[in-house]
Design a protein around this motif. Sequence first.
Motif, PDB file in Angstrom:
ATOM      1  N   PRO A  74       0.800  -1.155  -0.185  1.00  0.00           N
ATOM      2  CA  PRO A  74      -0.068  -0.073   0.125  1.00  0.00           C
ATOM      3  C   PRO A  74       0.809   1.192   0.047  1.00  0.00           C
ATOM      4  CG  PRO A  74      -0.664  -1.570   1.720  1.00  0.00           C
ATOM      5  CD  PRO A  74       0.466  -1.980   1.168  1.00  0.00           C
ATOM      6  N   ALA A  75       0.515   2.115  -0.755  1.00  0.00           N
ATOM      7  CA  ALA A  75       1.308   3.566  -0.954  1.00  0.00           C
ATOM      8  C   ALA A  75       1.672   4.080   0.504  1.00  0.00           C
ATOM      9  CB  ALA A  75       0.597   4.528  -1.804  1.00  0.00           C
ATOM     10  N   GLN A  76       0.869   4.251   1.331  1.00  0.00           N
ATOM     11  CA  GLN A  76       1.101   4.658   2.916  1.00  0.00           C
ATOM     12  C   GLN A  76       1.876   3.895   3.499  1.00  0.00           C
ATOM     13  OE1 GLN A  76      -1.828   3.297   1.872  1.00  0.00           O
ATOM     14  NE2 GLN A  76      -2.831   2.365   3.594  1.00  0.00           N
ATOM     15  N   ALA A  77       2.203   2.676   3.012  1.00  0.00           N
ATOM     16  CA  ALA A  77       3.107   1.649   4.048  1.00  0.00           C
ATOM     17  C   ALA A  77       4.620   1.198   3.070  1.00  0.00           C
ATOM     18  CB  ALA A  77       2.367   0.568   4.072  1.00  0.00           C
ATOM     19  N   ARG A  78       4.716   2.000   2.046  1.00  0.00           N
ATOM     20  CA  ARG A  78       5.789   1.558   1.285  1.00  0.00           C
ATOM     21  C   ARG A  78       7.142   2.090   2.017  1.00  0.00           C
ATOM     22  NH1 ARG A  78       6.514   0.138  -4.123  1.00  0.00           N
ATOM     23  NH2 ARG A  78       8.422   0.505  -4.834  1.00  0.00           N
ATOM     24  N   SER A  79       8.082   1.239   2.037  1.00  0.00           N
ATOM     25  CA  SER A  79       9.340   1.730   2.776  1.00  0.00           C
ATOM     26  C   SER A  79      10.122   0.776   1.928  1.00  0.00           C
ATOM     27  CB  SER A  79       9.298   1.312   4.057  1.00  0.00           C
ATOM     28  OG  SER A  79       9.509  -0.371   4.130  1.00  0.00           O
ATOM     29  N   HIS A  80      11.475   1.275   2.096  1.00  0.00           N
ATOM     30  CA  HIS A  80      12.757   0.438   1.660  1.00  0.00           C
ATOM     31  C   HIS A  80      12.762  -0.982   2.039  1.00  0.00           C
ATOM     32  CE1 HIS A  80      16.778  -0.362   0.210  1.00  0.00           C
ATOM     33  NE2 HIS A  80      17.154  -0.772   1.473  1.00  0.00           N
ATOM     34  N   HIS A  81      12.593  -1.076   3.162  1.00  0.00           N
ATOM     35  CA  HIS A  81      12.836  -2.611   3.948  1.00  0.00           C
ATOM     36  C   HIS A  81      11.631  -3.188   3.615  1.00  0.00           C
ATOM     37  CE1 HIS A  81      15.496   0.370   5.927  1.00  0.00           C
ATOM     38  NE2 HIS A  81      16.230  -0.511   5.892  1.00  0.00           N
ATOM     39  N   LEU A  82      10.542  -2.942   3.744  1.00  0.00           N
ATOM     40  CA  LEU A  82       9.565  -3.664   3.302  1.00  0.00           C
ATOM     41  C   LEU A  82       9.628  -4.236   1.855  1.00  0.00           C
ATOM     42  CD1 LEU A  82       6.555  -5.095   3.607  1.00  0.00           C
ATOM     43  CD2 LEU A  82       5.597  -2.989   3.336  1.00  0.00           C
ATOM     44  N   THR A  83       9.877  -3.333   0.875  1.00  0.00           N
ATOM     45  CA  THR A  83       9.982  -4.004  -0.463  1.00  0.00           C
ATOM     46  C   THR A  83      11.187  -4.857  -0.611  1.00  0.00           C
ATOM     47  OG1 THR A  83      11.006  -1.875  -0.955  1.00  0.00           O
ATOM     48  CG2 THR A  83       8.757  -2.003  -1.515  1.00  0.00           C
ATOM     49  N   LEU A  84      12.204  -4.634   0.100  1.00  0.00           N
ATOM     50  CA  LEU A  84      13.303  -5.709   0.207  1.00  0.00           C
ATOM     51  C   LEU A  84      12.962  -6.982   0.859  1.00  0.00           C
ATOM     52  CD1 LEU A  84      16.420  -5.575  -0.593  1.00  0.00           C
ATOM     53  CD2 LEU A  84      16.662  -5.059   1.720  1.00  0.00           C
ATOM     54  N   PHE A  85      12.165  -6.986   1.834  1.00  0.00           N
ATOM     55  CA  PHE A  85      11.609  -8.372   2.327  1.00  0.00           C
ATOM     56  C   PHE A  85      10.902  -8.962   1.211  1.00  0.00           C
ATOM     57  CE2 PHE A  85       7.845 -10.124   4.320  1.00  0.00           C
ATOM     58  CZ  PHE A  85       8.322 -11.107   4.534  1.00  0.00           C
ATOM     59  N   LEU A  86      10.043  -8.078   0.658  1.00  0.00           N
ATOM     60  CA  LEU A  86       9.043  -8.813  -0.463  1.00  0.00           C
ATOM     61  C   LEU A  86      10.070  -9.580  -1.804  1.00  0.00           C
ATOM     62  CD1 LEU A  86       5.951  -6.288  -0.750  1.00  0.00           C
ATOM     63  CD2 LEU A  86       6.105  -8.781   0.370  1.00  0.00           C
ATOM     64  N   ASP A  87      11.064  -8.716  -1.993  1.00  0.00           N
ATOM     65  CA  ASP A  87      12.016  -9.057  -3.189  1.00  0.00           C
ATOM     66  C   ASP A  87      12.751 -10.557  -2.638  1.00  0.00           C
ATOM     67  OD1 ASP A  87      11.678  -7.099  -4.779  1.00  0.00           O
ATOM     68  OD2 ASP A  87      13.516  -5.987  -4.521  1.00  0.00           O
ATOM     69  N   PHE A  88      13.065 -10.375  -1.246  1.00  0.00           N
ATOM     70  CA  PHE A  88      13.858 -11.738  -0.749  1.00  0.00           C
ATOM     71  C   PHE A  88      12.528 -12.864  -0.978  1.00  0.00           C
ATOM     72  CE2 PHE A  88      16.223  -9.405   2.923  1.00  0.00           C
ATOM     73  CZ  PHE A  88      17.086  -8.966   1.635  1.00  0.00           C
ATOM     74  N   ASP A  89      11.370 -12.729  -0.653  1.00  0.00           N
ATOM     75  CA  ASP A  89      10.360 -13.863  -0.770  1.00  0.00           C
ATOM     76  C   ASP A  89      10.445 -14.240  -2.193  1.00  0.00           C
ATOM     77  OD1 ASP A  89       8.564 -15.397   0.196  1.00  0.00           O
ATOM     78  OD2 ASP A  89       6.932 -14.133  -0.196  1.00  0.00           O
ATOM     79  N   LEU A  90      10.427 -13.339  -3.297  1.00  0.00           N
ATOM     80  CA  LEU A  90      10.295 -13.836  -4.548  1.00  0.00           C
ATOM     81  C   LEU A  90      11.625 -14.141  -5.225  1.00  0.00           C
ATOM     82  CD1 LEU A  90       7.818 -11.285  -6.257  1.00  0.00           C
ATOM     83  CD2 LEU A  90       7.340 -13.554  -5.520  1.00  0.00           C
ATOM     84  N   ALA A  91      12.852 -14.181  -4.620  1.00  0.00           N
ATOM     85  CA  ALA A  91      13.971 -14.413  -5.164  1.00  0.00           C
ATOM     86  C   ALA A  91      14.094 -15.812  -5.792  1.00  0.00           C
ATOM     87  CB  ALA A  91      15.131 -14.185  -4.221  1.00  0.00           C
ATOM     88  N   ILE A  92      13.570 -16.588  -5.267  1.00  0.00           N
ATOM     89  CA  ILE A  92      13.386 -18.387  -5.812  1.00  0.00           C
ATOM     90  C   ILE A  92      12.975 -18.114  -7.380  1.00  0.00           C
ATOM     91  CG2 ILE A  92      10.728 -18.476  -5.082  1.00  0.00           C
ATOM     92  CD1 ILE A  92      13.740 -21.299  -4.970  1.00  0.00           C
ATOM     93  N   LEU A  93      12.232 -17.079  -7.688  1.00  0.00           N
ATOM     94  CA  LEU A  93      11.692 -17.216  -9.125  1.00  0.00           C
ATOM     95  C   LEU A  93      12.842 -16.814 -10.088  1.00  0.00           C
ATOM     96  CD1 LEU A  93       8.374 -14.857  -8.950  1.00  0.00           C
ATOM     97  CD2 LEU A  93       8.517 -17.368  -8.859  1.00  0.00           C
ATOM     98  N   GLY A  94      14.104 -16.325  -9.602  1.00  0.00           N
ATOM     99  CA  GLY A  94      15.019 -15.858 -10.364  1.00  0.00           C
ATOM    100  C   GLY A  94      16.349 -17.091 -10.150  1.00  0.00           C
TER     101      GLY A  94
END
Length: 170
Positions: A74-94
């Motif tokens: 959500p735009a109001q919750a966007r943070s560098h660390h939250l998006t980094l965590f989500l990237d970690f979670d999807l890294a298996i795709l790569g």
Amino acid sequence: MFELFDQADLDDQNQVVIALAVFFHDIVYDAKRNDNELMSIEVFKQFAADISLEQQLLDRVGLFIAATIAHAVPAQARSHHLTLFLDFDLAILGMPPETYDEYAQQIRQEYIHFPDDAYASGRAAVLSKFSGRDTLFFHKSMQERFEAQARENVVREIRALTKGSSDPAM
């Protein structure tokens, strides 16, 4: 996820948040349920209460776990660390194709209670949502490291699923 976490340059506060989110985000995982993330948050809340974690920390970790439901922020919750965590979670795709194929086979086994056609349709729909995004990863470093291979893996698996095979290597 913890390998990527170990490679990240994080301050102490965000290290704690991300480490707890990584550990707890799939602590409840039952492929027959659709509320795993919410149940994982409840387990984390109980843990946090048992050791008297601060409410702010509890809220942030809960937000991180909840964000894995749709892998959107959500735009109001966007943070560098939250998006980094989500990237970690999807890294298996790569990951390299052989690693990804093993992961895809494990996902199929987790959802073995679905008939092949229902699984293929549902899995292809999930993967199509990801492939329809401009980028799979939020961070440039993660895009550079994983994006191209992730797109190849996802497209290959969608192709296999829509051809009637749940094996992405086919």
